[in-house]
Design a protein around this motif. Structure first.
Motif, PDB file in Angstrom:
ATOM      1  N   UNK A 146     -74.765  -9.099 -73.773  1.00 51.04           N
ATOM      2  CA  UNK A 146     -74.215  -8.284 -72.343  1.00 51.04           C
ATOM      3  C   UNK A 146     -75.485  -8.097 -71.504  1.00 51.04           C
ATOM      4  N   UNK A 147     -75.221  -8.572 -70.390  1.00 48.26           N
ATOM      5  CA  UNK A 147     -76.649  -8.244 -69.516  1.00 48.26           C
ATOM      6  C   UNK A 147     -76.072  -7.929 -68.221  1.00 48.26           C
ATOM      7  N   UNK A 148     -76.459  -6.606 -67.722  1.00 47.61           N
ATOM      8  CA  UNK A 148     -75.766  -5.949 -66.528  1.00 47.61           C
ATOM      9  C   UNK A 148     -74.529  -5.777 -66.560  1.00 47.61           C
ATOM     10  N   UNK A 149     -74.036  -5.147 -67.683  1.00 48.29           N
ATOM     11  CA  UNK A 149     -72.652  -4.984 -67.624  1.00 48.29           C
ATOM     12  C   UNK A 149     -71.743  -6.225 -67.694  1.00 48.29           C
ATOM     13  N   UNK A 150     -72.127  -7.355 -67.970  1.00 47.32           N
ATOM     14  CA  UNK A 150     -71.386  -8.617 -67.990  1.00 47.32           C
ATOM     15  C   UNK A 150     -71.785  -9.822 -68.905  1.00 47.32           C
ATOM     16  N   UNK A 151     -71.130 -11.112 -69.029  1.00 46.78           N
ATOM     17  CA  UNK A 151     -71.750 -11.907 -69.637  1.00 46.78           C
ATOM     18  C   UNK A 151     -73.325 -12.462 -68.960  1.00 46.78           C
ATOM     19  N   UNK A 188     -70.387  -0.765 -73.380  1.00 47.57           N
ATOM     20  CA  UNK A 188     -70.174  -2.051 -72.509  1.00 47.57           C
ATOM     21  C   UNK A 188     -69.123  -2.815 -73.356  1.00 47.57           C
ATOM     22  N   UNK A 189     -68.316  -2.407 -74.010  1.00 46.08           N
ATOM     23  CA  UNK A 189     -67.301  -3.083 -74.827  1.00 46.08           C
ATOM     24  C   UNK A 189     -66.196  -3.650 -73.853  1.00 46.08           C
ATOM     25  N   UNK A 190     -65.955  -3.040 -72.687  1.00 44.77           N
ATOM     26  CA  UNK A 190     -64.959  -3.452 -71.885  1.00 44.77           C
ATOM     27  C   UNK A 190     -65.277  -4.756 -71.012  1.00 44.77           C
ATOM     28  N   UNK A 191     -66.549  -5.191 -71.441  1.00 39.86           N
ATOM     29  CA  UNK A 191     -66.892  -6.534 -70.864  1.00 39.86           C
ATOM     30  C   UNK A 191     -65.923  -7.569 -71.241  1.00 39.86           C
ATOM     31  N   UNK A 192     -65.519  -7.585 -72.495  1.00 35.55           N
ATOM     32  CA  UNK A 192     -64.539  -8.450 -73.014  1.00 35.55           C
ATOM     33  C   UNK A 192     -63.335  -8.583 -72.220  1.00 35.55           C
ATOM     34  N   UNK A 193     -62.876  -7.477 -71.649  1.00 35.44           N
ATOM     35  CA  UNK A 193     -61.772  -7.466 -70.918  1.00 35.44           C
ATOM     36  C   UNK A 193     -61.787  -7.637 -69.334  1.00 35.44           C
ATOM     37  N   UNK A 194     -62.856  -6.958 -68.973  1.00 36.06           N
ATOM     38  CA  UNK A 194     -63.215  -7.314 -67.417  1.00 36.06           C
ATOM     39  C   UNK A 194     -64.194  -8.470 -67.070  1.00 36.06           C
ATOM     40  N   UNK A 195     -64.728  -9.202 -67.954  1.00 39.20           N
ATOM     41  CA  UNK A 195     -65.382 -10.405 -67.743  1.00 39.20           C
ATOM     42  C   UNK A 195     -65.125 -11.540 -68.294  1.00 39.20           C
ATOM     43  N   UNK A 196     -65.189 -11.402 -69.714  1.00 42.14           N
ATOM     44  CA  UNK A 196     -64.811 -12.767 -70.556  1.00 42.14           C
ATOM     45  C   UNK A 196     -63.362 -13.054 -70.317  1.00 42.14           C
ATOM     46  N   UNK A 197     -62.484 -12.292 -70.753  1.00 41.85           N
ATOM     47  CA  UNK A 197     -60.947 -12.553 -70.660  1.00 41.85           C
ATOM     48  C   UNK A 197     -60.497 -13.269 -69.334  1.00 41.85           C
ATOM     49  N   UNK A 198     -60.811 -12.697 -67.983  1.00 44.44           N
ATOM     50  CA  UNK A 198     -60.734 -13.254 -66.962  1.00 44.44           C
ATOM     51  C   UNK A 198     -61.232 -14.702 -66.557  1.00 44.44           C
ATOM     52  N   UNK A 199     -62.297 -14.752 -67.077  1.00 42.51           N
ATOM     53  CA  UNK A 199     -63.018 -15.973 -67.005  1.00 42.51           C
ATOM     54  C   UNK A 199     -62.330 -17.286 -67.793  1.00 42.51           C
ATOM     55  N   UNK A 200     -62.057 -17.006 -68.952  1.00 43.35           N
ATOM     56  CA  UNK A 200     -61.482 -18.220 -69.741  1.00 43.35           C
ATOM     57  C   UNK A 200     -59.797 -18.241 -69.479  1.00 43.35           C
ATOM     58  N   UNK A 201     -59.297 -17.142 -68.852  1.00 43.32           N
ATOM     59  CA  UNK A 201     -57.850 -17.235 -68.200  1.00 43.32           C
ATOM     60  C   UNK A 201     -57.966 -18.151 -66.974  1.00 43.32           C
ATOM     61  N   UNK A 202     -58.922 -17.944 -66.106  1.00 39.50           N
ATOM     62  CA  UNK A 202     -58.909 -19.043 -65.049  1.00 39.50           C
ATOM     63  C   UNK A 202     -59.333 -20.146 -65.373  1.00 39.50           C
ATOM     64  N   UNK A 203     -59.995 -20.717 -66.546  1.00 43.06           N
ATOM     65  CA  UNK A 203     -60.040 -21.831 -67.029  1.00 43.06           C
ATOM     66  C   UNK A 203     -58.912 -22.402 -67.791  1.00 43.06           C
TER      67      UNK A 203
END
Length: 225
Positions: free
Chosen positions: A79-84, A116-131
């Motif tokens: 996690x860098x700056x509250x995101x991937x 920072x655990x919510x980075x999984x839901x607010x950053x990673x999951x939306x990214x891979x849902x978009x893909x």
């Protein structure tokens, strides 16, 4: 089945790589997989050159091909700056946009604080849902205090089990004759289909593939007392 692990850790040794290895080992206990690890720190220069030149180097090409041909993915980022991390995102930016469509993906991250655990839901999951990847329900976050503490091993095993079952299920579907499966799915006796088909409301339209389209006004009217 081929399982590819994408690790975006920067240090050596890396807690990100450690989590990636533990997730891969747990998945191998749930399904028969051949594991390949893509270490993004070794591809940083190639990724940057790909942005400026439009062409991947040999090592980056091999990594992109491995991810594209994988039956499942484990992706782990610090996690860098509250995101991937930027390196993590850059790798998936140069990947073909359709490469992950329908592919099972387990998302995970590491950080210095549990906040920072919510980075999984607010950053990673939306990214891979978009893909258009199929992201397993359980994501794994490991803060510094999680290593050696209760709970992390259970989360790893649960997420790995979900990924293994999803990979096996999709592999079984791919192993079938798609044409035969499609024929079987539509080989329904027409009299039976007619008997069980719902009768459309007045004004409703029935398309050729037997879906009923009900005008919105009629749906509203049906809800009124």
């Amino acid at each position: 089945m081929k399982l590819v692990v994408v690790s975006a850790g920067l240090s050596v040794p890396s807690s990100t790589r450690l989590l990636a290895d533990r997730l891969a080992a747990a998945t191998a206990r749930h399904a028969s997989v051949d594991v390949e690890v893509v270490e993004l720190r070794d591809l940083a220069v190639d990724i940057a050159h790909n942005f400026t030149s439009g062409f991947p180097g040999r090592a980056l090409s091999a990594a992109l091909e491995a991810v594209t041909e994988a039956d499942g993915l484990i992706v782990v980022t610090p996690v860098f700056s509250a995101s991937y991390s930027g390196l993590f995102k850059s790798f998936f930016d140069v990947l073909d946009p359709d490469a992950l469509s329908g592919k099972p993906v387990l998302i995970a991250a590491t950080g210095g604080s549990a906040r920072h655990s919510l980075v999984l839901e607010h950053a990673l999951r939306p990214l891979f849902a978009y893909l258009r990847a199929v992201v397993v329900p359980t994501a794994v976050y490991a803060a510094s205090e999680d290593w050696g503490a209760e709970g992390l091993a259970e989360r790893i095993d649960r997420a790995a089990g979900e990924l293994g079952r999803l990979m096996e299920g999709m592999g079984a579907v791919r192993g079938d004759d798609v044409a035969d499966a499609a024929d079987a799915s539509v080989a329904v006796d027409t009299d039976t289909a007619a008997a069980i088909a719902p009768r459309p409301l007045d004004g409703a339209r029935v398309s050729a593939d037997r879906f009923t389209v009900i005008p919105f006004e009629q749906q509203l009217a049906a809800l009124r007392p």
